[in-house]
Motif scaffolding. Structure first.
Motif, PDB file in Angstrom:
ATOM      1  N   VAL A 704      19.616   6.725  25.484  1.00 13.11           N
ATOM      2  CA  VAL A 704      19.901   5.895  24.306  1.00 13.11           C
ATOM      3  C   VAL A 704      19.154   4.564  24.367  1.00 13.11           C
ATOM      4  O   VAL A 704      18.487   4.179  23.395  1.00 13.11           O
ATOM      5  N   PRO A 705      19.218   3.785  25.488  1.00 15.78           N
ATOM      6  CA  PRO A 705      18.447   2.539  25.551  1.00 15.78           C
ATOM      7  C   PRO A 705      16.936   2.752  25.359  1.00 15.78           C
ATOM      8  O   PRO A 705      16.264   1.945  24.711  1.00 15.78           O
ATOM      9  N   VAL A 706      16.422   3.854  25.946  1.00 10.11           N
ATOM     10  CA  VAL A 706      14.988   4.125  25.805  1.00 10.11           C
ATOM     11  C   VAL A 706      14.636   4.413  24.354  1.00 10.11           C
ATOM     12  O   VAL A 706      13.604   3.957  23.834  1.00 10.11           O
ATOM     13  N   ARG A 707      15.506   5.184  23.650  1.00  8.41           N
ATOM     14  CA  ARG A 707      15.239   5.475  22.234  1.00  8.41           C
ATOM     15  C   ARG A 707      15.296   4.203  21.396  1.00  8.41           C
ATOM     16  O   ARG A 707      14.451   3.977  20.519  1.00  8.41           O
ATOM     17  N   VAL A 708      16.301   3.396  21.665  1.00  7.64           N
ATOM     18  CA  VAL A 708      16.415   2.123  20.927  1.00  7.64           C
ATOM     19  C   VAL A 708      15.178   1.263  21.172  1.00  7.64           C
ATOM     20  O   VAL A 708      14.622   0.658  20.243  1.00  7.64           O
ATOM     21  N   LEU A 709      14.734   1.202  22.435  1.00  8.28           N
ATOM     22  CA  LEU A 709      13.552   0.413  22.766  1.00  8.28           C
ATOM     23  C   LEU A 709      12.315   0.962  22.064  1.00  8.28           C
ATOM     24  O   LEU A 709      11.493   0.199  21.539  1.00  8.28           O
ATOM     25  N   SER A 710      12.169   2.276  22.032  1.00  7.00           N
ATOM     26  CA  SER A 710      10.983   2.879  21.421  1.00  7.00           C
ATOM     27  C   SER A 710      10.946   2.636  19.918  1.00  7.00           C
ATOM     28  O   SER A 710       9.935   2.189  19.360  1.00  7.00           O
ATOM     29  N   VAL A 711      12.069   2.927  19.245  1.00  5.18           N
ATOM     30  CA  VAL A 711      12.110   2.727  17.792  1.00  5.18           C
ATOM     31  C   VAL A 711      11.997   1.242  17.462  1.00  5.18           C
ATOM     32  O   VAL A 711      11.238   0.831  16.570  1.00  5.18           O
ATOM     33  N   GLY A 712      12.763   0.403  18.188  1.00  6.39           N
ATOM     34  CA  GLY A 712      12.691  -1.040  17.946  1.00  6.39           C
ATOM     35  C   GLY A 712      11.312  -1.606  18.241  1.00  6.39           C
ATOM     36  O   GLY A 712      10.827  -2.495  17.540  1.00  6.39           O
ATOM     37  N   GLY A 713      10.666  -1.060  19.300  1.00  5.19           N
ATOM     38  CA  GLY A 713       9.327  -1.534  19.635  1.00  5.19           C
ATOM     39  C   GLY A 713       8.310  -1.209  18.565  1.00  5.19           C
ATOM     40  O   GLY A 713       7.412  -2.004  18.274  1.00  5.19           O
ATOM     41  N   ILE A 714       8.451  -0.032  17.953  1.00  8.14           N
ATOM     42  CA  ILE A 714       7.524   0.344  16.874  1.00  8.14           C
ATOM     43  C   ILE A 714       7.715  -0.567  15.667  1.00  8.14           C
ATOM     44  O   ILE A 714       6.741  -1.061  15.081  1.00  8.14           O
ATOM     45  N   LEU A 715       8.981  -0.803  15.296  1.00  8.70           N
ATOM     46  CA  LEU A 715       9.247  -1.702  14.160  1.00  8.70           C
ATOM     47  C   LEU A 715       8.773  -3.123  14.475  1.00  8.70           C
ATOM     48  O   LEU A 715       8.207  -3.809  13.612  1.00  8.70           O
ATOM     49  N   ALA A 716       9.011  -3.562  15.715  1.00  6.37           N
ATOM     50  CA  ALA A 716       8.572  -4.897  16.115  1.00  6.37           C
ATOM     51  C   ALA A 716       7.049  -5.000  16.089  1.00  6.37           C
ATOM     52  O   ALA A 716       6.490  -6.051  15.744  1.00  6.37           O
ATOM     53  N   PHE A 717       6.368  -3.915  16.450  1.00  7.95           N
ATOM     54  CA  PHE A 717       4.908  -3.940  16.421  1.00  7.95           C
ATOM     55  C   PHE A 717       4.386  -4.077  14.990  1.00  7.95           C
ATOM     56  O   PHE A 717       3.402  -4.780  14.739  1.00  7.95           O
ATOM     57  N   VAL A 718       5.038  -3.386  14.047  1.00  7.91           N
ATOM     58  CA  VAL A 718       4.624  -3.508  12.644  1.00  7.91           C
ATOM     59  C   VAL A 718       4.732  -4.963  12.194  1.00  7.91           C
ATOM     60  O   VAL A 718       3.821  -5.518  11.570  1.00  7.91           O
ATOM     61  N   LEU A 719       5.866  -5.616  12.528  1.00 11.74           N
ATOM     62  CA  LEU A 719       6.043  -7.028  12.178  1.00 11.74           C
ATOM     63  C   LEU A 719       5.031  -7.902  12.919  1.00 11.74           C
ATOM     64  O   LEU A 719       4.449  -8.829  12.344  1.00 11.74           O
ATOM     65  N   THR A 720       4.824  -7.583  14.189  1.00 15.56           N
ATOM     66  CA  THR A 720       3.867  -8.358  14.991  1.00 15.56           C
ATOM     67  C   THR A 720       2.461  -8.242  14.421  1.00 15.56           C
ATOM     68  O   THR A 720       1.708  -9.231  14.372  1.00 15.56           O
ATOM     69  N   TYR A 721       2.091  -7.045  13.986  1.00 17.40           N
ATOM     70  CA  TYR A 721       0.750  -6.853  13.428  1.00 17.40           C
ATOM     71  C   TYR A 721       0.579  -7.675  12.150  1.00 17.40           C
ATOM     72  O   TYR A 721      -0.486  -8.257  11.917  1.00 17.40           O
ATOM     73  N   ARG A 722       1.622  -7.732  11.340  1.00 20.08           N
ATOM     74  CA  ARG A 722       1.549  -8.537  10.124  1.00 20.08           C
ATOM     75  C   ARG A 722       1.365 -10.021  10.463  1.00 20.08           C
ATOM     76  O   ARG A 722       0.552 -10.725   9.853  1.00 20.08           O
ATOM     77  N   LEU A 723       2.125 -10.489  11.455  1.00 25.69           N
ATOM     78  CA  LEU A 723       1.965 -11.876  11.896  1.00 25.69           C
ATOM     79  C   LEU A 723       0.578 -12.113  12.494  1.00 25.69           C
ATOM     80  O   LEU A 723      -0.015 -13.184  12.324  1.00 25.69           O
ATOM     81  N   PHE A 724       0.073 -11.115  13.202  1.00 25.79           N
ATOM     82  CA  PHE A 724      -1.272 -11.203  13.773  1.00 25.79           C
ATOM     83  C   PHE A 724      -2.320 -11.416  12.687  1.00 25.79           C
ATOM     84  O   PHE A 724      -3.210 -12.269  12.822  1.00 25.79           O
ATOM     85  N   ARG A 725      -2.232 -10.658  11.599  1.00 26.07           N
ATOM     86  CA  ARG A 725      -3.197 -10.806  10.509  1.00 26.07           C
ATOM     87  C   ARG A 725      -3.059 -12.169   9.823  1.00 26.07           C
ATOM     88  O   ARG A 725      -4.061 -12.788   9.436  1.00 26.07           O
ATOM     89  N   MET A 726      -1.848 -12.644   9.666  1.00 27.59           N
ATOM     90  CA  MET A 726      -1.636 -13.970   9.094  1.00 27.59           C
ATOM     91  C   MET A 726      -2.249 -15.045   9.989  1.00 27.59           C
ATOM     92  O   MET A 726      -2.944 -15.951   9.504  1.00 27.59           O
TER      93      MET A 726
END
Length: 743
Positions: A704-726
């Protein structure tokens, strides 16, 4: 082609090559000037004429460089044929003028060096026989200049068109016979308005002064002739005439219309397919003013670094090419005059509205300190303000005809400038004026010279900001924008950016450790484990917090104090800009280091208390800490840097002193951002990699923690990429606002 034509061609070619090589010598700051002997042709018919011109050019350039001065007596020894030149007396006069411009020289002392020519030279230099270095032009010389008409030939120049009369003399469009080119020729009585000091300056936004000559007639009356680059596009005075009191100027088209009007009056043809004119046409009027001002400020900076100040910036001294490129003219070309109210040469009505408070104070008190480079910044700011609004920034009283009444007028003008720009004056700004341009011009018009832009380079860099919509939005955001309103929130935002990812990492770490380590301990061992954890946190968190506060002390304090009127040195501001661009790095590397230290130190400390930890436990604990360290490294950087670049860094950028080092730092931030983006992409993979170290029987405990980390990490990366472009777009905009300059 006849032999005479070949001879004339050879003469012109030799002079051109020699002049160009001298200019390269001056630009490259070489100490060894080009040798005359290599440029003198062999033909006896033209040798003496060419040699005379080469000596004249060499003489002037040498006396413009310290330690290279050469006397005509030395040229006569090197080239004996100079003795037979019909211009020998003129060359001796040129030596006197060059040496007089280099330092004090009495005419009597000079003539003792050439006793055989003393009578002729004294007649040619009659106006220099007085000890007063500011003798007014003689009435006869002034009358001769006034009587000149197009069609006349003066020296090497055929006068074509009268371009107007200014305070420095009459200006004609002329054809230079020896070079077969159109030039602007300025003729003035006596020795005033010389241009030899400007002949060494070569900049795309300075009117190119080619050379000067002293011409005498049979009555020994001297006329100073300065010839320079011809510009057909008129002056800023013509632009102001077009600007008038228009409430809504039609952008760069107004400037082009003024230039075309000036060219039509001279019979010139408007250029077609010009990329420069297309660029100007696409600008709004405030952007056009910034575009013009940026180039003039660059010219001021270049001139200052070559030891020349303008001190007379006004509309008539800003000329335009046919394409619309502005150029400054008449840099400090006149001999110094007594500075006083009663001196008419020091009081030019058309330049008074643009004079700085210290220049006006100089008129009231001749002993006042001489104005420096900030005075030219002030004058340029006043001119740009008038171009922008159609009116000068101050409501100066009219200049009285009576010299005795001028002192009070000048004192009033000084008081108006010390009072600053009024609300009524600010209301004249066009509605589409960017707040950046408003701020930049107000800084130019500060009464205190120390609070203005220090030089033309700083002003040019600030005007560059006005020409980039993204950059000026960053540097001068609207008061209602989030970037502006959040300027005082650095401490809480720093806490949130660092705290939230590390808290989430801690929750992940606690969940894993409870499942794989703590739940398998006895109650006593759990108590020891918790005690070690408490001590670890009580030590680590304060140290990490204090370290972060120390590293970010300049961004945290300087921006706050600047907003409240505090002034800092350029070096301190540069250090604050550098530290601001490193805040994101410190915010991630400090927690990252503490996570790794805890990954080793915590289990060792627990084992030291007597708890028997299996070898696999050490591996589980460290790999979990490594994942948490990656979370701490990946996510705080981007939100913090977006905030820093949008809200903190611009406050430091507008204070001036920016340069190439700032551009390098911005590029380095962009490079580091790519690394942190890669780390953010790796966080979900690290969670999966951690699961591979878990025994098969324990997978259900961590899935469960690994799944939460994986899904949360993917969503966080999407947000991070948007901030990166800004962040990437913001950094590029700021880089464009820090132009490279070569002098």
């Amino acid at each position: 082609m006849t032999s005479a034509n070949f001879a004339d061609h050879g003469k012109i070619d030799a002079i051109i090559r020699f002049t160009e090589d001298w200019q390269r010598c001056l630009r490259d700051d070489r100490t060894e000037p080009p040798p005359i002997a290599e440029y003198v042709p062999d033909g006896a018919r033209v040798r003496l004429a060419v040699l005379t011109d080469l000596v004249r050019i060499d003489l002037r350039h040498r006396w413009d460089r310290a330690g290279l001065g050469k006397r005509i007596a030395e040229y006569r020894k090197e080239f004996p044929e100079v003795e037979h030149s019909a211009d020998l007396v003129d060359l001796i006069c040129e030596e006197f003028l060059a040496r007089r411009g280099h330092g004090p020289l009495e005419l009597t002392d000079f003539l003792s060096e050439y006793p055989e020519f003393a009578e002729d030279v004294r007649a040619r230099l009659a106006e220099f026989a007085t000890d007063d270095d500011t003798v007014a032009d003689t009435e006869r010389a002034a009358a001769l200049v006034a009587e000149l008409t197009p069609g006349r030939r003066i020296d090497d120049f055929d006068l074509i068109t009268d371009l107007g009369t200014g305070t420095l003399g009459r200006v004609f469009l002329a054809r230079q016979r020896s070079m077969q080119r159109l030039v602007a020729v300025r003729l003035s009585a006596g020795r005033g308005a010389g241009g030899h000091g400007m002949a060494r300056l070569d900049h795309p936004h300075l009117v190119r002064v080619f050379d000067q000559r002293l011409i005498t007639d049979k009555s020994a009356t001297a006329t100073r002739l300065v010839y320079m680059q011809y510009l057909p596009g008129g002056t800023a005075a013509g632009v102001l005439a077009q600007r008038g009191w228009l409430q809504e100027p039609d952008g760069g088209a107004l400037l082009l219309r003024a230039i075309d009007t000036a060219m039509e009056a001279k019979g010139e043809i408007r250029p077609t397919d010009s990329s420069v004119r297309a660029e100007i046409a696409a600008l709004s009027w405030p952007e056009t003013v910034a575009w013009v001002g940026r180039r003039l400020a660059d010219a001021l900076d270049y001139a200052e670094h070559n030891g020349v100040l303008h001190r007379n910036i006004k509309p008539a001294n800003v000329l335009f090419t046919a394409e619309g490129i502005p150029k400054l003219a008449d840099f400090a070309v006149r001999a110094a005059a007594p500075r006083s109210v009663a001196n008419p040469e020091a009081v030019e009505p058309d330049s008074l509205p643009y004079r700085s408070p210290e220049q006006l104070a100089e008129l009231l008190d001749p002993a006042a300190p001489a104005p420096g480079p900030p005075s030219d910044i002030y004058s340029l700011g006043a001119l740009l303000w008038e171009l922008l609004t159609g009116a000068i920034p101050f409501d100066d009283p009219p200049m009285p005809a009576d010299p005795d009444a001028r002192a009070e007028t000048f004192a009033t003008m000084v008081r108006l400038r010390e009072r600053g720009i009024t609300e009524a004056t600010l209301a004249r700004l066009p509605p589409d004026t960017p707040s950046t341009l408003r701020r930049v011009l107000l800084e130019c018009l500060r009464a205190d010279p120390k609070r203005r832009w220090r030089n033309g380079a700083e002003l040019a860099a600030q005007l560059d900001l006005c020409l980039d919509a993204r950059a000026r939005e960053l540097v001068d955001p609207a008061p209602t924008s989030l970037a502006y309103r959040s300027r005082g929130w650095l401490m809480p935002i720093l806490g949130l950016c660092v705290g939230v990812p590390n808290v989430l990492a801690s929750l992940y770490n606690i969940n894993l450790n409870e499942s794989l380590i703590i739940d398998r301990m006895t109650l006593a061992e759990q108590e020891r484990y918790s005690a070690v954890g408490l001590i670890n946190n009580l030590i680590a968190f304060p140290i990490a917090g204090l370290l972060l506060l120390f590293l970010t002390r300049r961004p945290l304090t300087i921006g706050f104090r600047l907003a409240r009127g505090r002034e800092y040195s350029p070096r301190t501001l540069a250090a604050a800009r550098r530290d601001t661009l490193h805040m994101g790095d410190w915010a991630v590397w400090v927690p990252f280091a503490f996570w790794l230290i805890a990954g080793v130190g915590w289990p060792l400390a627990v084992a030291f208390t007597g708890v028997d930890l299996p070898r696999q436990t050490f591996l589980h604990f460290f790999t979990a800490q490594l994942v948490c360290a990656a979370i701490a490294l990946a996510y705080p950087f981007f939100p913090l840097m977006v905030y820093a670049v949008r809200s903190v860094y611009p406050q430091l950028l507008v204070r001036g002193g920016i340069g190439v080092e700032d551009e390098r730092q911005l590029r380095k931030v962009a490079g580091r951002a790519n690394f942190y983006l890669g780390v953010a992409a790796a966080v979900p993979l690290l969670g999966v990699a951690f699961a591979t170290f878990v025994a098969a029987a324990d997978l259900d405990l961590v899935i469960v923690p690994v799944r939460v980390l994986s899904v949360g990490g993917i969503l966080a990366f999407v947000l991070t990429y948007r901030l990166f472009r800004m962040l990437e777009a913001d950094l590029l905009a700021l880089e464009r606002a820090i132009p490279q300059r070569t002098r």
